[in-house]
Design a protein around this motif. Structure first.
Motif, PDB file in Angstrom:
ATOM      1  N   ASP A   1       0.841  -1.312  -0.026  1.00 41.08           N
ATOM      2  CA  ASP A   1       0.044   0.062  -0.112  1.00 41.08           C
ATOM      3  C   ASP A   1       0.896   1.289   0.141  1.00 41.08           C
ATOM      4  O   ASP A   1       1.714   1.415   0.673  1.00 41.08           O
ATOM      5  CB  ASP A   1      -1.152  -0.156   1.177  1.00 41.08           C
ATOM      6  CG  ASP A   1      -1.796   1.005   1.374  1.00 41.08           C
ATOM      7  OD1 ASP A   1      -2.028   1.597   0.452  1.00 41.08           O
ATOM      8  OD2 ASP A   1      -2.131   1.525   2.384  1.00 41.08           O
ATOM      9  N   ALA A   2       0.703   2.203  -0.905  1.00 39.85           N
ATOM     10  CA  ALA A   2       1.368   3.465  -1.047  1.00 39.85           C
ATOM     11  C   ALA A   2       1.120   4.135   0.292  1.00 39.85           C
ATOM     12  O   ALA A   2       2.183   4.881   0.838  1.00 39.85           O
ATOM     13  CB  ALA A   2       0.882   4.251  -2.283  1.00 39.85           C
TER      14      ALA A   2
ATOM     15  N   ARG B   1       1.589   6.473  -5.398  1.00 40.08           N
ATOM     16  CA  ARG B   1       0.500   5.165  -5.941  1.00 40.08           C
ATOM     17  C   ARG B   1       0.947   4.689  -7.142  1.00 40.08           C
ATOM     18  O   ARG B   1       1.065   5.625  -8.078  1.00 40.08           O
ATOM     19  CB  ARG B   1      -0.888   5.701  -5.592  1.00 40.08           C
ATOM     20  CG  ARG B   1      -1.634   4.486  -5.780  1.00 40.08           C
ATOM     21  CD  ARG B   1      -3.053   4.766  -5.514  1.00 40.08           C
ATOM     22  NE  ARG B   1      -3.803   5.531  -6.653  1.00 40.08           N
ATOM     23  CZ  ARG B   1      -3.824   5.189  -7.904  1.00 40.08           C
ATOM     24  NH1 ARG B   1      -3.729   3.930  -8.120  1.00 40.08           N
ATOM     25  NH2 ARG B   1      -4.260   6.126  -8.664  1.00 40.08           N
TER      26      ARG B   1
END
Length: 153
Positions: free
Chosen positions: A55-56, A135
């Motif tokens: 997950d960014a 992201r």
């Protein structure tokens, strides 16, 4: 009793204290130079996406570690602040004076907490600078750009 972790660098708990904005007072003299150094390090690294499968919002780009630093030492150092899930060395923009990493934390709140912490690596006062990873675009977003339906950003 022996330890399997190499101890070439002292692993010290990071000093606590929020990061300051550039707009705040610069009376200490060192903060302005530190911001310029951080900008130069982040410019050299360029765009950094979160490691694939992570997950960014939980991933920080951490720059300014000593050149001899290992993945394990980075994990040990940052574990003083929050649980570390994954550490990856960044090869782009590497310089002789520092080593850079992406670090994935257990959750976004942990990454936010570390990002707000002044990280000082050793007794010499070596500062570690952080920013959030970008992201990674989805397959669909890449295809939209490829066929001209969206602007690359």
């Amino acid at each position: 009793f022996g330890s399997s972790v190499p101890s070439s660098l002292p692993v010290m708990p990071p000093r606590r204290g929020g990061r300051r904005d550039d707009s705040e007072s610069e009376d200490d003299g060192g903060s302005r130079g530190a911001n310029k150094k951080a900008d130069a390090l982040f410019d050299a690294v360029g765009k950094v996406y979160e490691p694939e499968g992570f997950d960014a919002q939980s991933t920080l780009v951490c720059v300014g570690f000593p050149p001899s630093t290992t993945d394990i030492e980075v994990s040990n150092f940052l574990s003083w602040c929050a649980p570390v899930i994954h550490v990856e060395k960044i090869t782009q923009g590497a310089s002789a004076g520092s080593r850079n990493y992406t670090v994935v934390f257990a959750d976004a709140a942990s990454a936010q907490r570390v990002h707000k912490t002044d990280l000082v690596m050793d007794n010499a006062g070596r500062r570690i600078f952080t920013k959030f990873a970008i992201r990674r675009p989805s397959w669909f977003e890449e295809k939209l750009v490829q066929f001209g339906f969206a602007d690359p950003s």
